[in-house]
Motif scaffolding. Structure first.
Motif, mmCIF file in Angstrom:
data_model
loop_
_atom_site.group_PDB
_atom_site.id
_atom_site.type_symbol
_atom_site.label_atom_id
_atom_site.label_comp_id
_atom_site.label_asym_id
_atom_site.label_seq_id
_atom_site.Cartn_x
_atom_site.Cartn_y
_atom_site.Cartn_z
ATOM 1 N N HIS A 151 0.839 -1.211 0.000
ATOM 2 C CA HIS A 151 0.000 0.000 0.000
ATOM 3 C C HIS A 151 0.867 1.252 0.000
ATOM 4 O O HIS A 151 0.656 2.152 0.803
ATOM 5 N N GLU A 152 1.787 1.333 -0.853
ATOM 6 C CA GLU A 152 2.800 2.397 -1.036
ATOM 7 C C GLU A 152 3.434 2.797 0.290
ATOM 8 O O GLU A 152 3.851 1.893 1.050
ATOM 9 N N GLN A 153 3.575 4.063 0.619
ATOM 10 C CA GLN A 153 4.451 4.459 1.736
ATOM 11 C C GLN A 153 3.665 4.601 3.034
ATOM 12 O O GLN A 153 3.719 5.629 3.705
ATOM 13 N N ASN A 154 2.944 3.544 3.438
ATOM 14 C CA ASN A 154 2.232 3.558 4.719
ATOM 15 C C ASN A 154 3.223 3.512 5.871
ATOM 16 O O ASN A 154 4.425 3.393 5.679
ATOM 17 N N CYS A 155 2.708 3.608 7.088
ATOM 18 C CA CYS A 155 3.561 3.719 8.271
ATOM 19 C C CYS A 155 4.573 2.588 8.362
ATOM 20 O O CYS A 155 5.770 2.807 8.582
ATOM 21 N N SER A 156 4.112 1.338 8.193
ATOM 22 C CA SER A 156 5.029 0.197 8.382
ATOM 23 C C SER A 156 6.039 0.099 7.240
ATOM 24 O O SER A 156 7.211 -0.212 7.452
ATOM 25 N N THR A 157 5.614 0.411 6.020
ATOM 26 C CA THR A 157 6.562 0.379 4.902
ATOM 27 C C THR A 157 7.614 1.469 5.075
ATOM 28 O O THR A 157 8.799 1.259 4.819
ATOM 29 N N SER A 158 7.183 2.623 5.558
ATOM 30 C CA SER A 158 8.155 3.698 5.816
ATOM 31 C C SER A 158 9.153 3.270 6.884
ATOM 32 O O SER A 158 10.337 3.595 6.807
ATOM 33 N N ALA A 159 8.680 2.494 7.863
ATOM 34 C CA ALA A 159 9.584 1.988 8.906
ATOM 35 C C ALA A 159 10.607 1.032 8.299
ATOM 36 O O ALA A 159 11.800 1.111 8.593
ATOM 37 N N ALA A 189 6.598 -4.098 13.848
ATOM 38 C CA ALA A 189 6.381 -3.258 15.039
ATOM 39 C C ALA A 189 5.426 -2.109 14.705
ATOM 40 O O ALA A 189 4.498 -1.815 15.460
ATOM 41 N N ALA A 190 5.619 -1.478 13.566
ATOM 42 C CA ALA A 190 4.740 -0.355 13.183
ATOM 43 C C ALA A 190 3.324 -0.853 12.901
ATOM 44 O O ALA A 190 2.335 -0.257 13.326
ATOM 45 N N LEU A 191 3.217 -1.982 12.245
ATOM 46 C CA LEU A 191 1.894 -2.519 11.875
ATOM 47 C C LEU A 191 1.099 -2.918 13.115
ATOM 48 O O LEU A 191 -0.121 -2.926 13.103
ATOM 49 N N TYR A 192 1.788 -3.222 14.199
ATOM 50 C CA TYR A 192 1.182 -3.673 15.458
ATOM 51 C C TYR A 192 0.249 -2.600 16.036
ATOM 52 O O TYR A 192 -0.702 -2.889 16.739
#
Ligand code: SDX
Length: 442
Positions: free
Chosen positions: A247-255, A275-278
């Motif tokens: 899903h492009e630059q979501n929180c967990s991908t950015s992490a 950890a971010a996805l949690y």
């Protein structure tokens, strides 16, 4: 001047006037700043100074709400139009025609595989589903009531110690084998975590089974010689995996990108993504949706809950999105997949509450005005619950397929010449230089 949308890679034709003219009213100086792909480079602002020894202007963008951090050709989202495409293929067509493993190949390699390529890929993924026996002991060391997302976070980080060759991020062959290991082992680790909290023996991967069926086998097999999943359930799970892949630059991908930019191995970078996805505002939202629906309990309680949302005492979990200001296209597909699952498992009574909640919210100015629509997490939890999963496993179900998106983005980052170690700046608001004071004088 052609307005190019940064979301579409700057398809517009650049013209001589593709510049921003800014006047610094502090000095009266004007600056021409190039516009490309609908953006200006933050570093081009540093020339704007009030004195030669001035650091120059920075941008200030908490949570990066209006900052492009990279160029990417993996996933395209148009939040206003509710469009989601993986490598240009609409999510609706992939959910209808593809499989998760084929989509994982598409995300990683950029093209749909030929039959020969797909056979190779499927064989590679199948042969790497086992984990080192010591990983079992590692997972076994958690408390019986440990949250499986915390277990997955720890186990994936631990994989970096079993595959130290993962640090060779400059070697394409090493990048490829770590990619295969992560995609193939994530379901195994997820299932081991589930079996641990259930107090049941671990079930090893069955190489005769397809990816979703093998996962269901590792989760639910008991004394039968061979686990056989209902094809409607394994297909519904495969569709859920497709929808959650990237899903492009979501929180967990950015992490993952930020941690990966230090040139650490991909297992450690993906552990940061887990950890971010949690978090309940991200992948933990599907768990929070089920807890919210259970708390609402009956359709009659919905108006009171909605009032709680409006007064700021509640949050309508599963609604809203940083990018989608329209209906999340994944939510629409999941809603129809839920009906297929309920044919097998029986309808989830919480579905009526969810449908009524959505109906009321979509007609209420509070949500319409804030462009709050159901997102991917609003209906997915109903399917996971129908599959018999405890709510703690819901974000784990998100992490399994998102692994292919994380690793595709990590691969793209490692080969992007514009990227280097991520290190944002700050606006300092603290005290400046002051002398130490002995404790007796404080
Ligand atoms: C995912 O980024 C991705 O792509 C993520 C994801 C992916 O595939 O990776 O799509 C997966 O994480 C989906 C989102 C799952 N999270 C939830 O469902 C949790 C509930 N939703 C939110 O908390 C919220 O909508 C976010 C976090 C998703 C987005 O938040 P934003 O973009 O920062 O928006 P905001 O918090 O600034 O909200 C804008 C306004 C605010 O109202 P005001 O303060 O201006 O009056 O809308 C309100 C918010 O209070 N609001 C909500 C709300 N979401 C936002 N009010 C009630 N219920 C909500 N769910």
């Amino acid at each position: 001047m052609t307005q190019t949308d940064p979301q579409d890679g700057g398809g517009g034709v650049a013209s001589a006037s593709d510049t921003l003219t800014v006047t610094d009213n502090r000095t009266g100086k004007s600056y021409e700043i190039p516009i490309s792909d609908g953006t200006v480079r933050a570093m081009d602002l540093r020339q704007i100074k009030v004195a030669d020894d001035d650091f120059g202007l920075m941008t200030y963008d908490p949570a990066y709400t209006n900052t492009a951090s990279c160029r990417s050709s993996i996933t395209y989202i148009d939040g206003d139009a509710g469009i989601l495409e993986y490598r240009g293929y609409p999510i609706e067509q992939l959910a209808e025609n593809s499989t998760y493993l084929e989509v994982a190949y598409l995300l990683v390699y950029g093209e749909l595989p030929t039959q020969q390529q797909l056979d190779w890929w499927t064989n590679e993924i199948t042969l790497h589903t086992f984990v080192h026996e010591n990983v079992k002991e590692f997972v076994g060391g958690f408390r019986h009531d440990a949250h499986p997302m915390g277990m997955l976070l720890g186990a994936v980080g631990a994989l970096s110690t079993f595959y130290p060759d993962g640090m060779a991020i400059g070697d394409p062959a090493s990048r490829e084998i770590q990619t295969i290991r992560l995609i193939s082992k994530m379901p195994t680790l997820a299932a081991f975590a589930y079996r641990h909290i259930q107090g049941r023996p671990y079930v090893y991967p069955d190489n005769d089974l397809a990816y979703p069926d093998n996962f269901l086998s590792m989760m639910y097999k008991m004394t039968e010689l061979k686990y056989e999943a209902d094809p409607r359930l394994s297909r519904a799970l495969d569709i859920l995996f497709i929808l959650h892949a990237d899903h492009e630059q979501n929180c967990s991908t950015s992490a993952v990108r930020s941690v990966g930019s230090s040139q650490v191995d991909p297992y450690s970078a993906v552990a940061a993504g887990i950890a971010a996805l949690y978090g309940p505002l991200h992948g933990g939202a599907n768990e929070a949706v089920l807890r919210m629906l259970r708390r609402i309990e009956t359709v009659e309680n919905i108006p009171g809950f909605i009032e709680g949302v409006k007064s700021g005492n509640e949050r309508l979990m599963g609604f809203g999105h940083r990018v989608y200001k329209n209906y999340d296209p994944r939510a629409r597909i999941i809603k129809s997949a839920a009906e297929d699952v309920f044919e097998v498992t029986g309808k989830n009574p919480l579905l009526d509450i969810a449908l009524e909640l959505e109906k009321i919210a979509l007609e209420d100015e509070y949500f319409i005005g804030r462009k709050l629509y159901p997102n991917v997490d609003f209906y997915s939890g109903l399917i996971y619950e129908a599959l018999g999963l405890p709510v703690e496993m819901f974000p784990v179900m998100f992490a399994i397929p998102r692994t292919s998106g994380w690793i595709a983005q990590w691969l793209e980052m490692t080969q992007d010449g514009e990227q280097k170690i991520a290190r944002p700046r700050q606006i300092y608001t603290g005290e400046r230089t002051r002398d130490y004071v002995a404790i007796g004088q404080r």
